[in-house]
Scaffold this motif. Sequence first.
Motif, PDB file in Angstrom:
ATOM      1  N   LEU A 178       0.805  -1.209   0.000  1.00 44.45           N
ATOM      2  CA  LEU A 178       0.000   0.000   0.000  1.00 44.45           C
ATOM      3  C   LEU A 178       0.844   1.268   0.000  1.00 44.45           C
ATOM      4  CD1 LEU A 178      -2.805  -0.979   2.552  1.00 44.45           C
ATOM      5  CD2 LEU A 178      -3.000  -0.814   0.057  1.00 44.45           C
ATOM      6  N   ASN A 179       2.128   1.173   0.362  1.00 47.06           N
ATOM      7  CA  ASN A 179       2.912   2.400   0.503  1.00 47.06           C
ATOM      8  C   ASN A 179       4.217   2.417  -0.290  1.00 47.06           C
ATOM      9  OD1 ASN A 179       3.970   0.406   2.234  1.00 47.06           O
ATOM     10  ND2 ASN A 179       4.917   1.938   3.555  1.00 47.06           N
ATOM     11  N   TRP A 180       4.665   1.289  -0.848  1.00 40.06           N
ATOM     12  CA  TRP A 180       5.914   1.251  -1.604  1.00 40.06           C
ATOM     13  C   TRP A 180       5.668   0.849  -3.056  1.00 40.06           C
ATOM     14  CZ3 TRP A 180      10.436  -1.629   1.326  1.00 40.06           C
ATOM     15  CH2 TRP A 180      10.722  -0.975   2.531  1.00 40.06           C
TER      16      TRP A 180
ATOM     17  N   GLY B 112      21.576  -5.009   6.462  1.00 40.53           N
ATOM     18  CA  GLY B 112      22.118  -5.523   5.220  1.00 40.53           C
ATOM     19  C   GLY B 112      21.441  -6.727   4.626  1.00 40.53           C
ATOM     20  N   SER B 113      20.206  -7.054   5.002  1.00 43.47           N
ATOM     21  CA  SER B 113      19.538  -8.201   4.402  1.00 43.47           C
ATOM     22  C   SER B 113      18.956  -7.874   3.031  1.00 43.47           C
ATOM     23  CB  SER B 113      18.424  -8.719   5.322  1.00 43.47           C
ATOM     24  OG  SER B 113      17.401  -7.747   5.462  1.00 43.47           O
ATOM     25  N   SER B 114      18.694  -6.585   2.777  1.00 41.56           N
ATOM     26  CA  SER B 114      18.146  -6.188   1.487  1.00 41.56           C
ATOM     27  C   SER B 114      18.474  -4.725   1.216  1.00 41.56           C
ATOM     28  CB  SER B 114      16.630  -6.395   1.441  1.00 41.56           C
ATOM     29  OG  SER B 114      15.974  -5.541   2.367  1.00 41.56           O
ATOM     30  N   VAL B 115      18.359  -4.352  -0.063  1.00 42.27           N
ATOM     31  CA  VAL B 115      18.470  -2.956  -0.496  1.00 42.27           C
ATOM     32  C   VAL B 115      17.213  -2.636  -1.293  1.00 42.27           C
ATOM     33  CG1 VAL B 115      19.729  -1.299  -1.924  1.00 42.27           C
ATOM     34  CG2 VAL B 115      20.984  -2.937  -0.539  1.00 42.27           C
ATOM     35  N   GLU B 116      16.679  -1.415  -1.090  1.00 40.77           N
ATOM     36  CA  GLU B 116      15.462  -1.010  -1.787  1.00 40.77           C
ATOM     37  C   GLU B 116      15.668   0.310  -2.518  1.00 40.77           C
ATOM     38  OE1 GLU B 116      14.817  -3.496   1.655  1.00 40.77           O
ATOM     39  OE2 GLU B 116      15.261  -1.343   1.745  1.00 40.77           O
ATOM     40  N   TRP B 117      14.989   0.433  -3.659  1.00 45.22           N
ATOM     41  CA  TRP B 117      14.896   1.678  -4.421  1.00 45.22           C
ATOM     42  C   TRP B 117      13.402   1.951  -4.573  1.00 45.22           C
ATOM     43  CZ3 TRP B 117      18.039  -2.451  -5.456  1.00 45.22           C
ATOM     44  CH2 TRP B 117      19.426  -2.224  -5.366  1.00 45.22           C
ATOM     45  N   VAL B 118      12.898   3.019  -3.932  1.00 42.74           N
ATOM     46  CA  VAL B 118      11.463   3.087  -3.663  1.00 42.74           C
ATOM     47  C   VAL B 118      10.877   4.473  -3.933  1.00 42.74           C
ATOM     48  CG1 VAL B 118       9.731   2.950  -1.794  1.00 42.74           C
ATOM     49  CG2 VAL B 118      11.526   1.205  -1.977  1.00 42.74           C
ATOM     50  N   MET B 119       9.675   4.468  -4.499  1.00 43.70           N
ATOM     51  CA  MET B 119       8.732   5.580  -4.444  1.00 43.70           C
ATOM     52  C   MET B 119       7.737   5.232  -3.342  1.00 43.70           C
ATOM     53  SD  MET B 119       6.931   8.300  -5.260  1.00 43.70           S
ATOM     54  CE  MET B 119       7.464   8.993  -6.829  1.00 43.70           C
TER      55      MET B 119
END
Length: 328
Positions: A79-81, A234-241
């Motif tokens: 709902l938000n990412w 460091g379990s994940s990387v995100e690129w987000v709107m």
Amino acid sequence: MSENAHFSLYKEVPKGFNLLTASRDELDAYGIPRRPDADAEPGLFEFWKTLVSSPFSAKRPTFRDIHPPSLGSPLQSMLNWSGALVSTPWPKRFFFAAAGWTAPNVSLPSGHFTHSDDAKSLLWVGLDGHNGMLPKTSLPQIGTGHWPNGKPAHFAWWDWWRKLPEQEELTKHSPRQVITMIDNLAIDAGDKILAGLAVLASEDVLYFIKNQSTGEFRSFLAKRQPLGDIRPLGSSVEWVMERPTDPDSGKLFPLPAYEPVNFRYCLARAADGSDVPGRVMTLADNALLMQMRETFADPYSTVYISRAALRKDRDGSIGVTCTFHDPT
């Protein structure tokens, strides 16, 4: 280095200083990410070279609260990412994440939203947070905000969200976790942005962001708070709107209509430690795409309002494009 309990500010890079030839100690003193290996990590090196090359002007950042406040938060049931994430192969962790994008024009959407007409959006790169229900989860993130009704309408911001223990969540007097504006870094629609995070051996995090269009660069060290209450990063990387949350009501703000956002330099280093060689991972490494939805009450319906799709650029790199979809 200037310090307080929550963050430290680095020495300012002298005007005309050549960071391309700087020593490791000099880069550390000025709050500049360490130089990647040009042969082993060509993509990261190209990002770093662009980051530290002209135009370049560094100042110590100044911070201020955003009014009214807004809360960045972990993934909430799509709902938000909107965007993409990559997970690291166990037992390695991500110690470095990079990103680039262009600040978009935004406007109020034509659709009727159930909560508020105050539309808000956040673009960012971050570590972890995609499973925000896990105890001791945290999410360091840095990026730009774009609010049609905001003053300013475009700005730089940062946060280090963390999952509060249940006893803190139930306490009305617990401090609100709201995003912080980087007050002295001007952002306008159309500006090209470079940003990233580097986890140090201390588990503190180097935050950095540059307006490539103006050359203005800001960096600082955020301190892990408190040391024992969050999982190792460091379990994940995100690129987000993202559309942020109203901290008073707990409801999501509407998403503004925005120009398509092309995330580039979607790169992250997975390693056994902050000071050892690792593997550079990209969106080609089993990226998970996230599509943002909106729910309407009368009549009840759920529609996609921001979609993400992978993109292959001319240089062969993989990016992600986020596109607004008007809910009407």
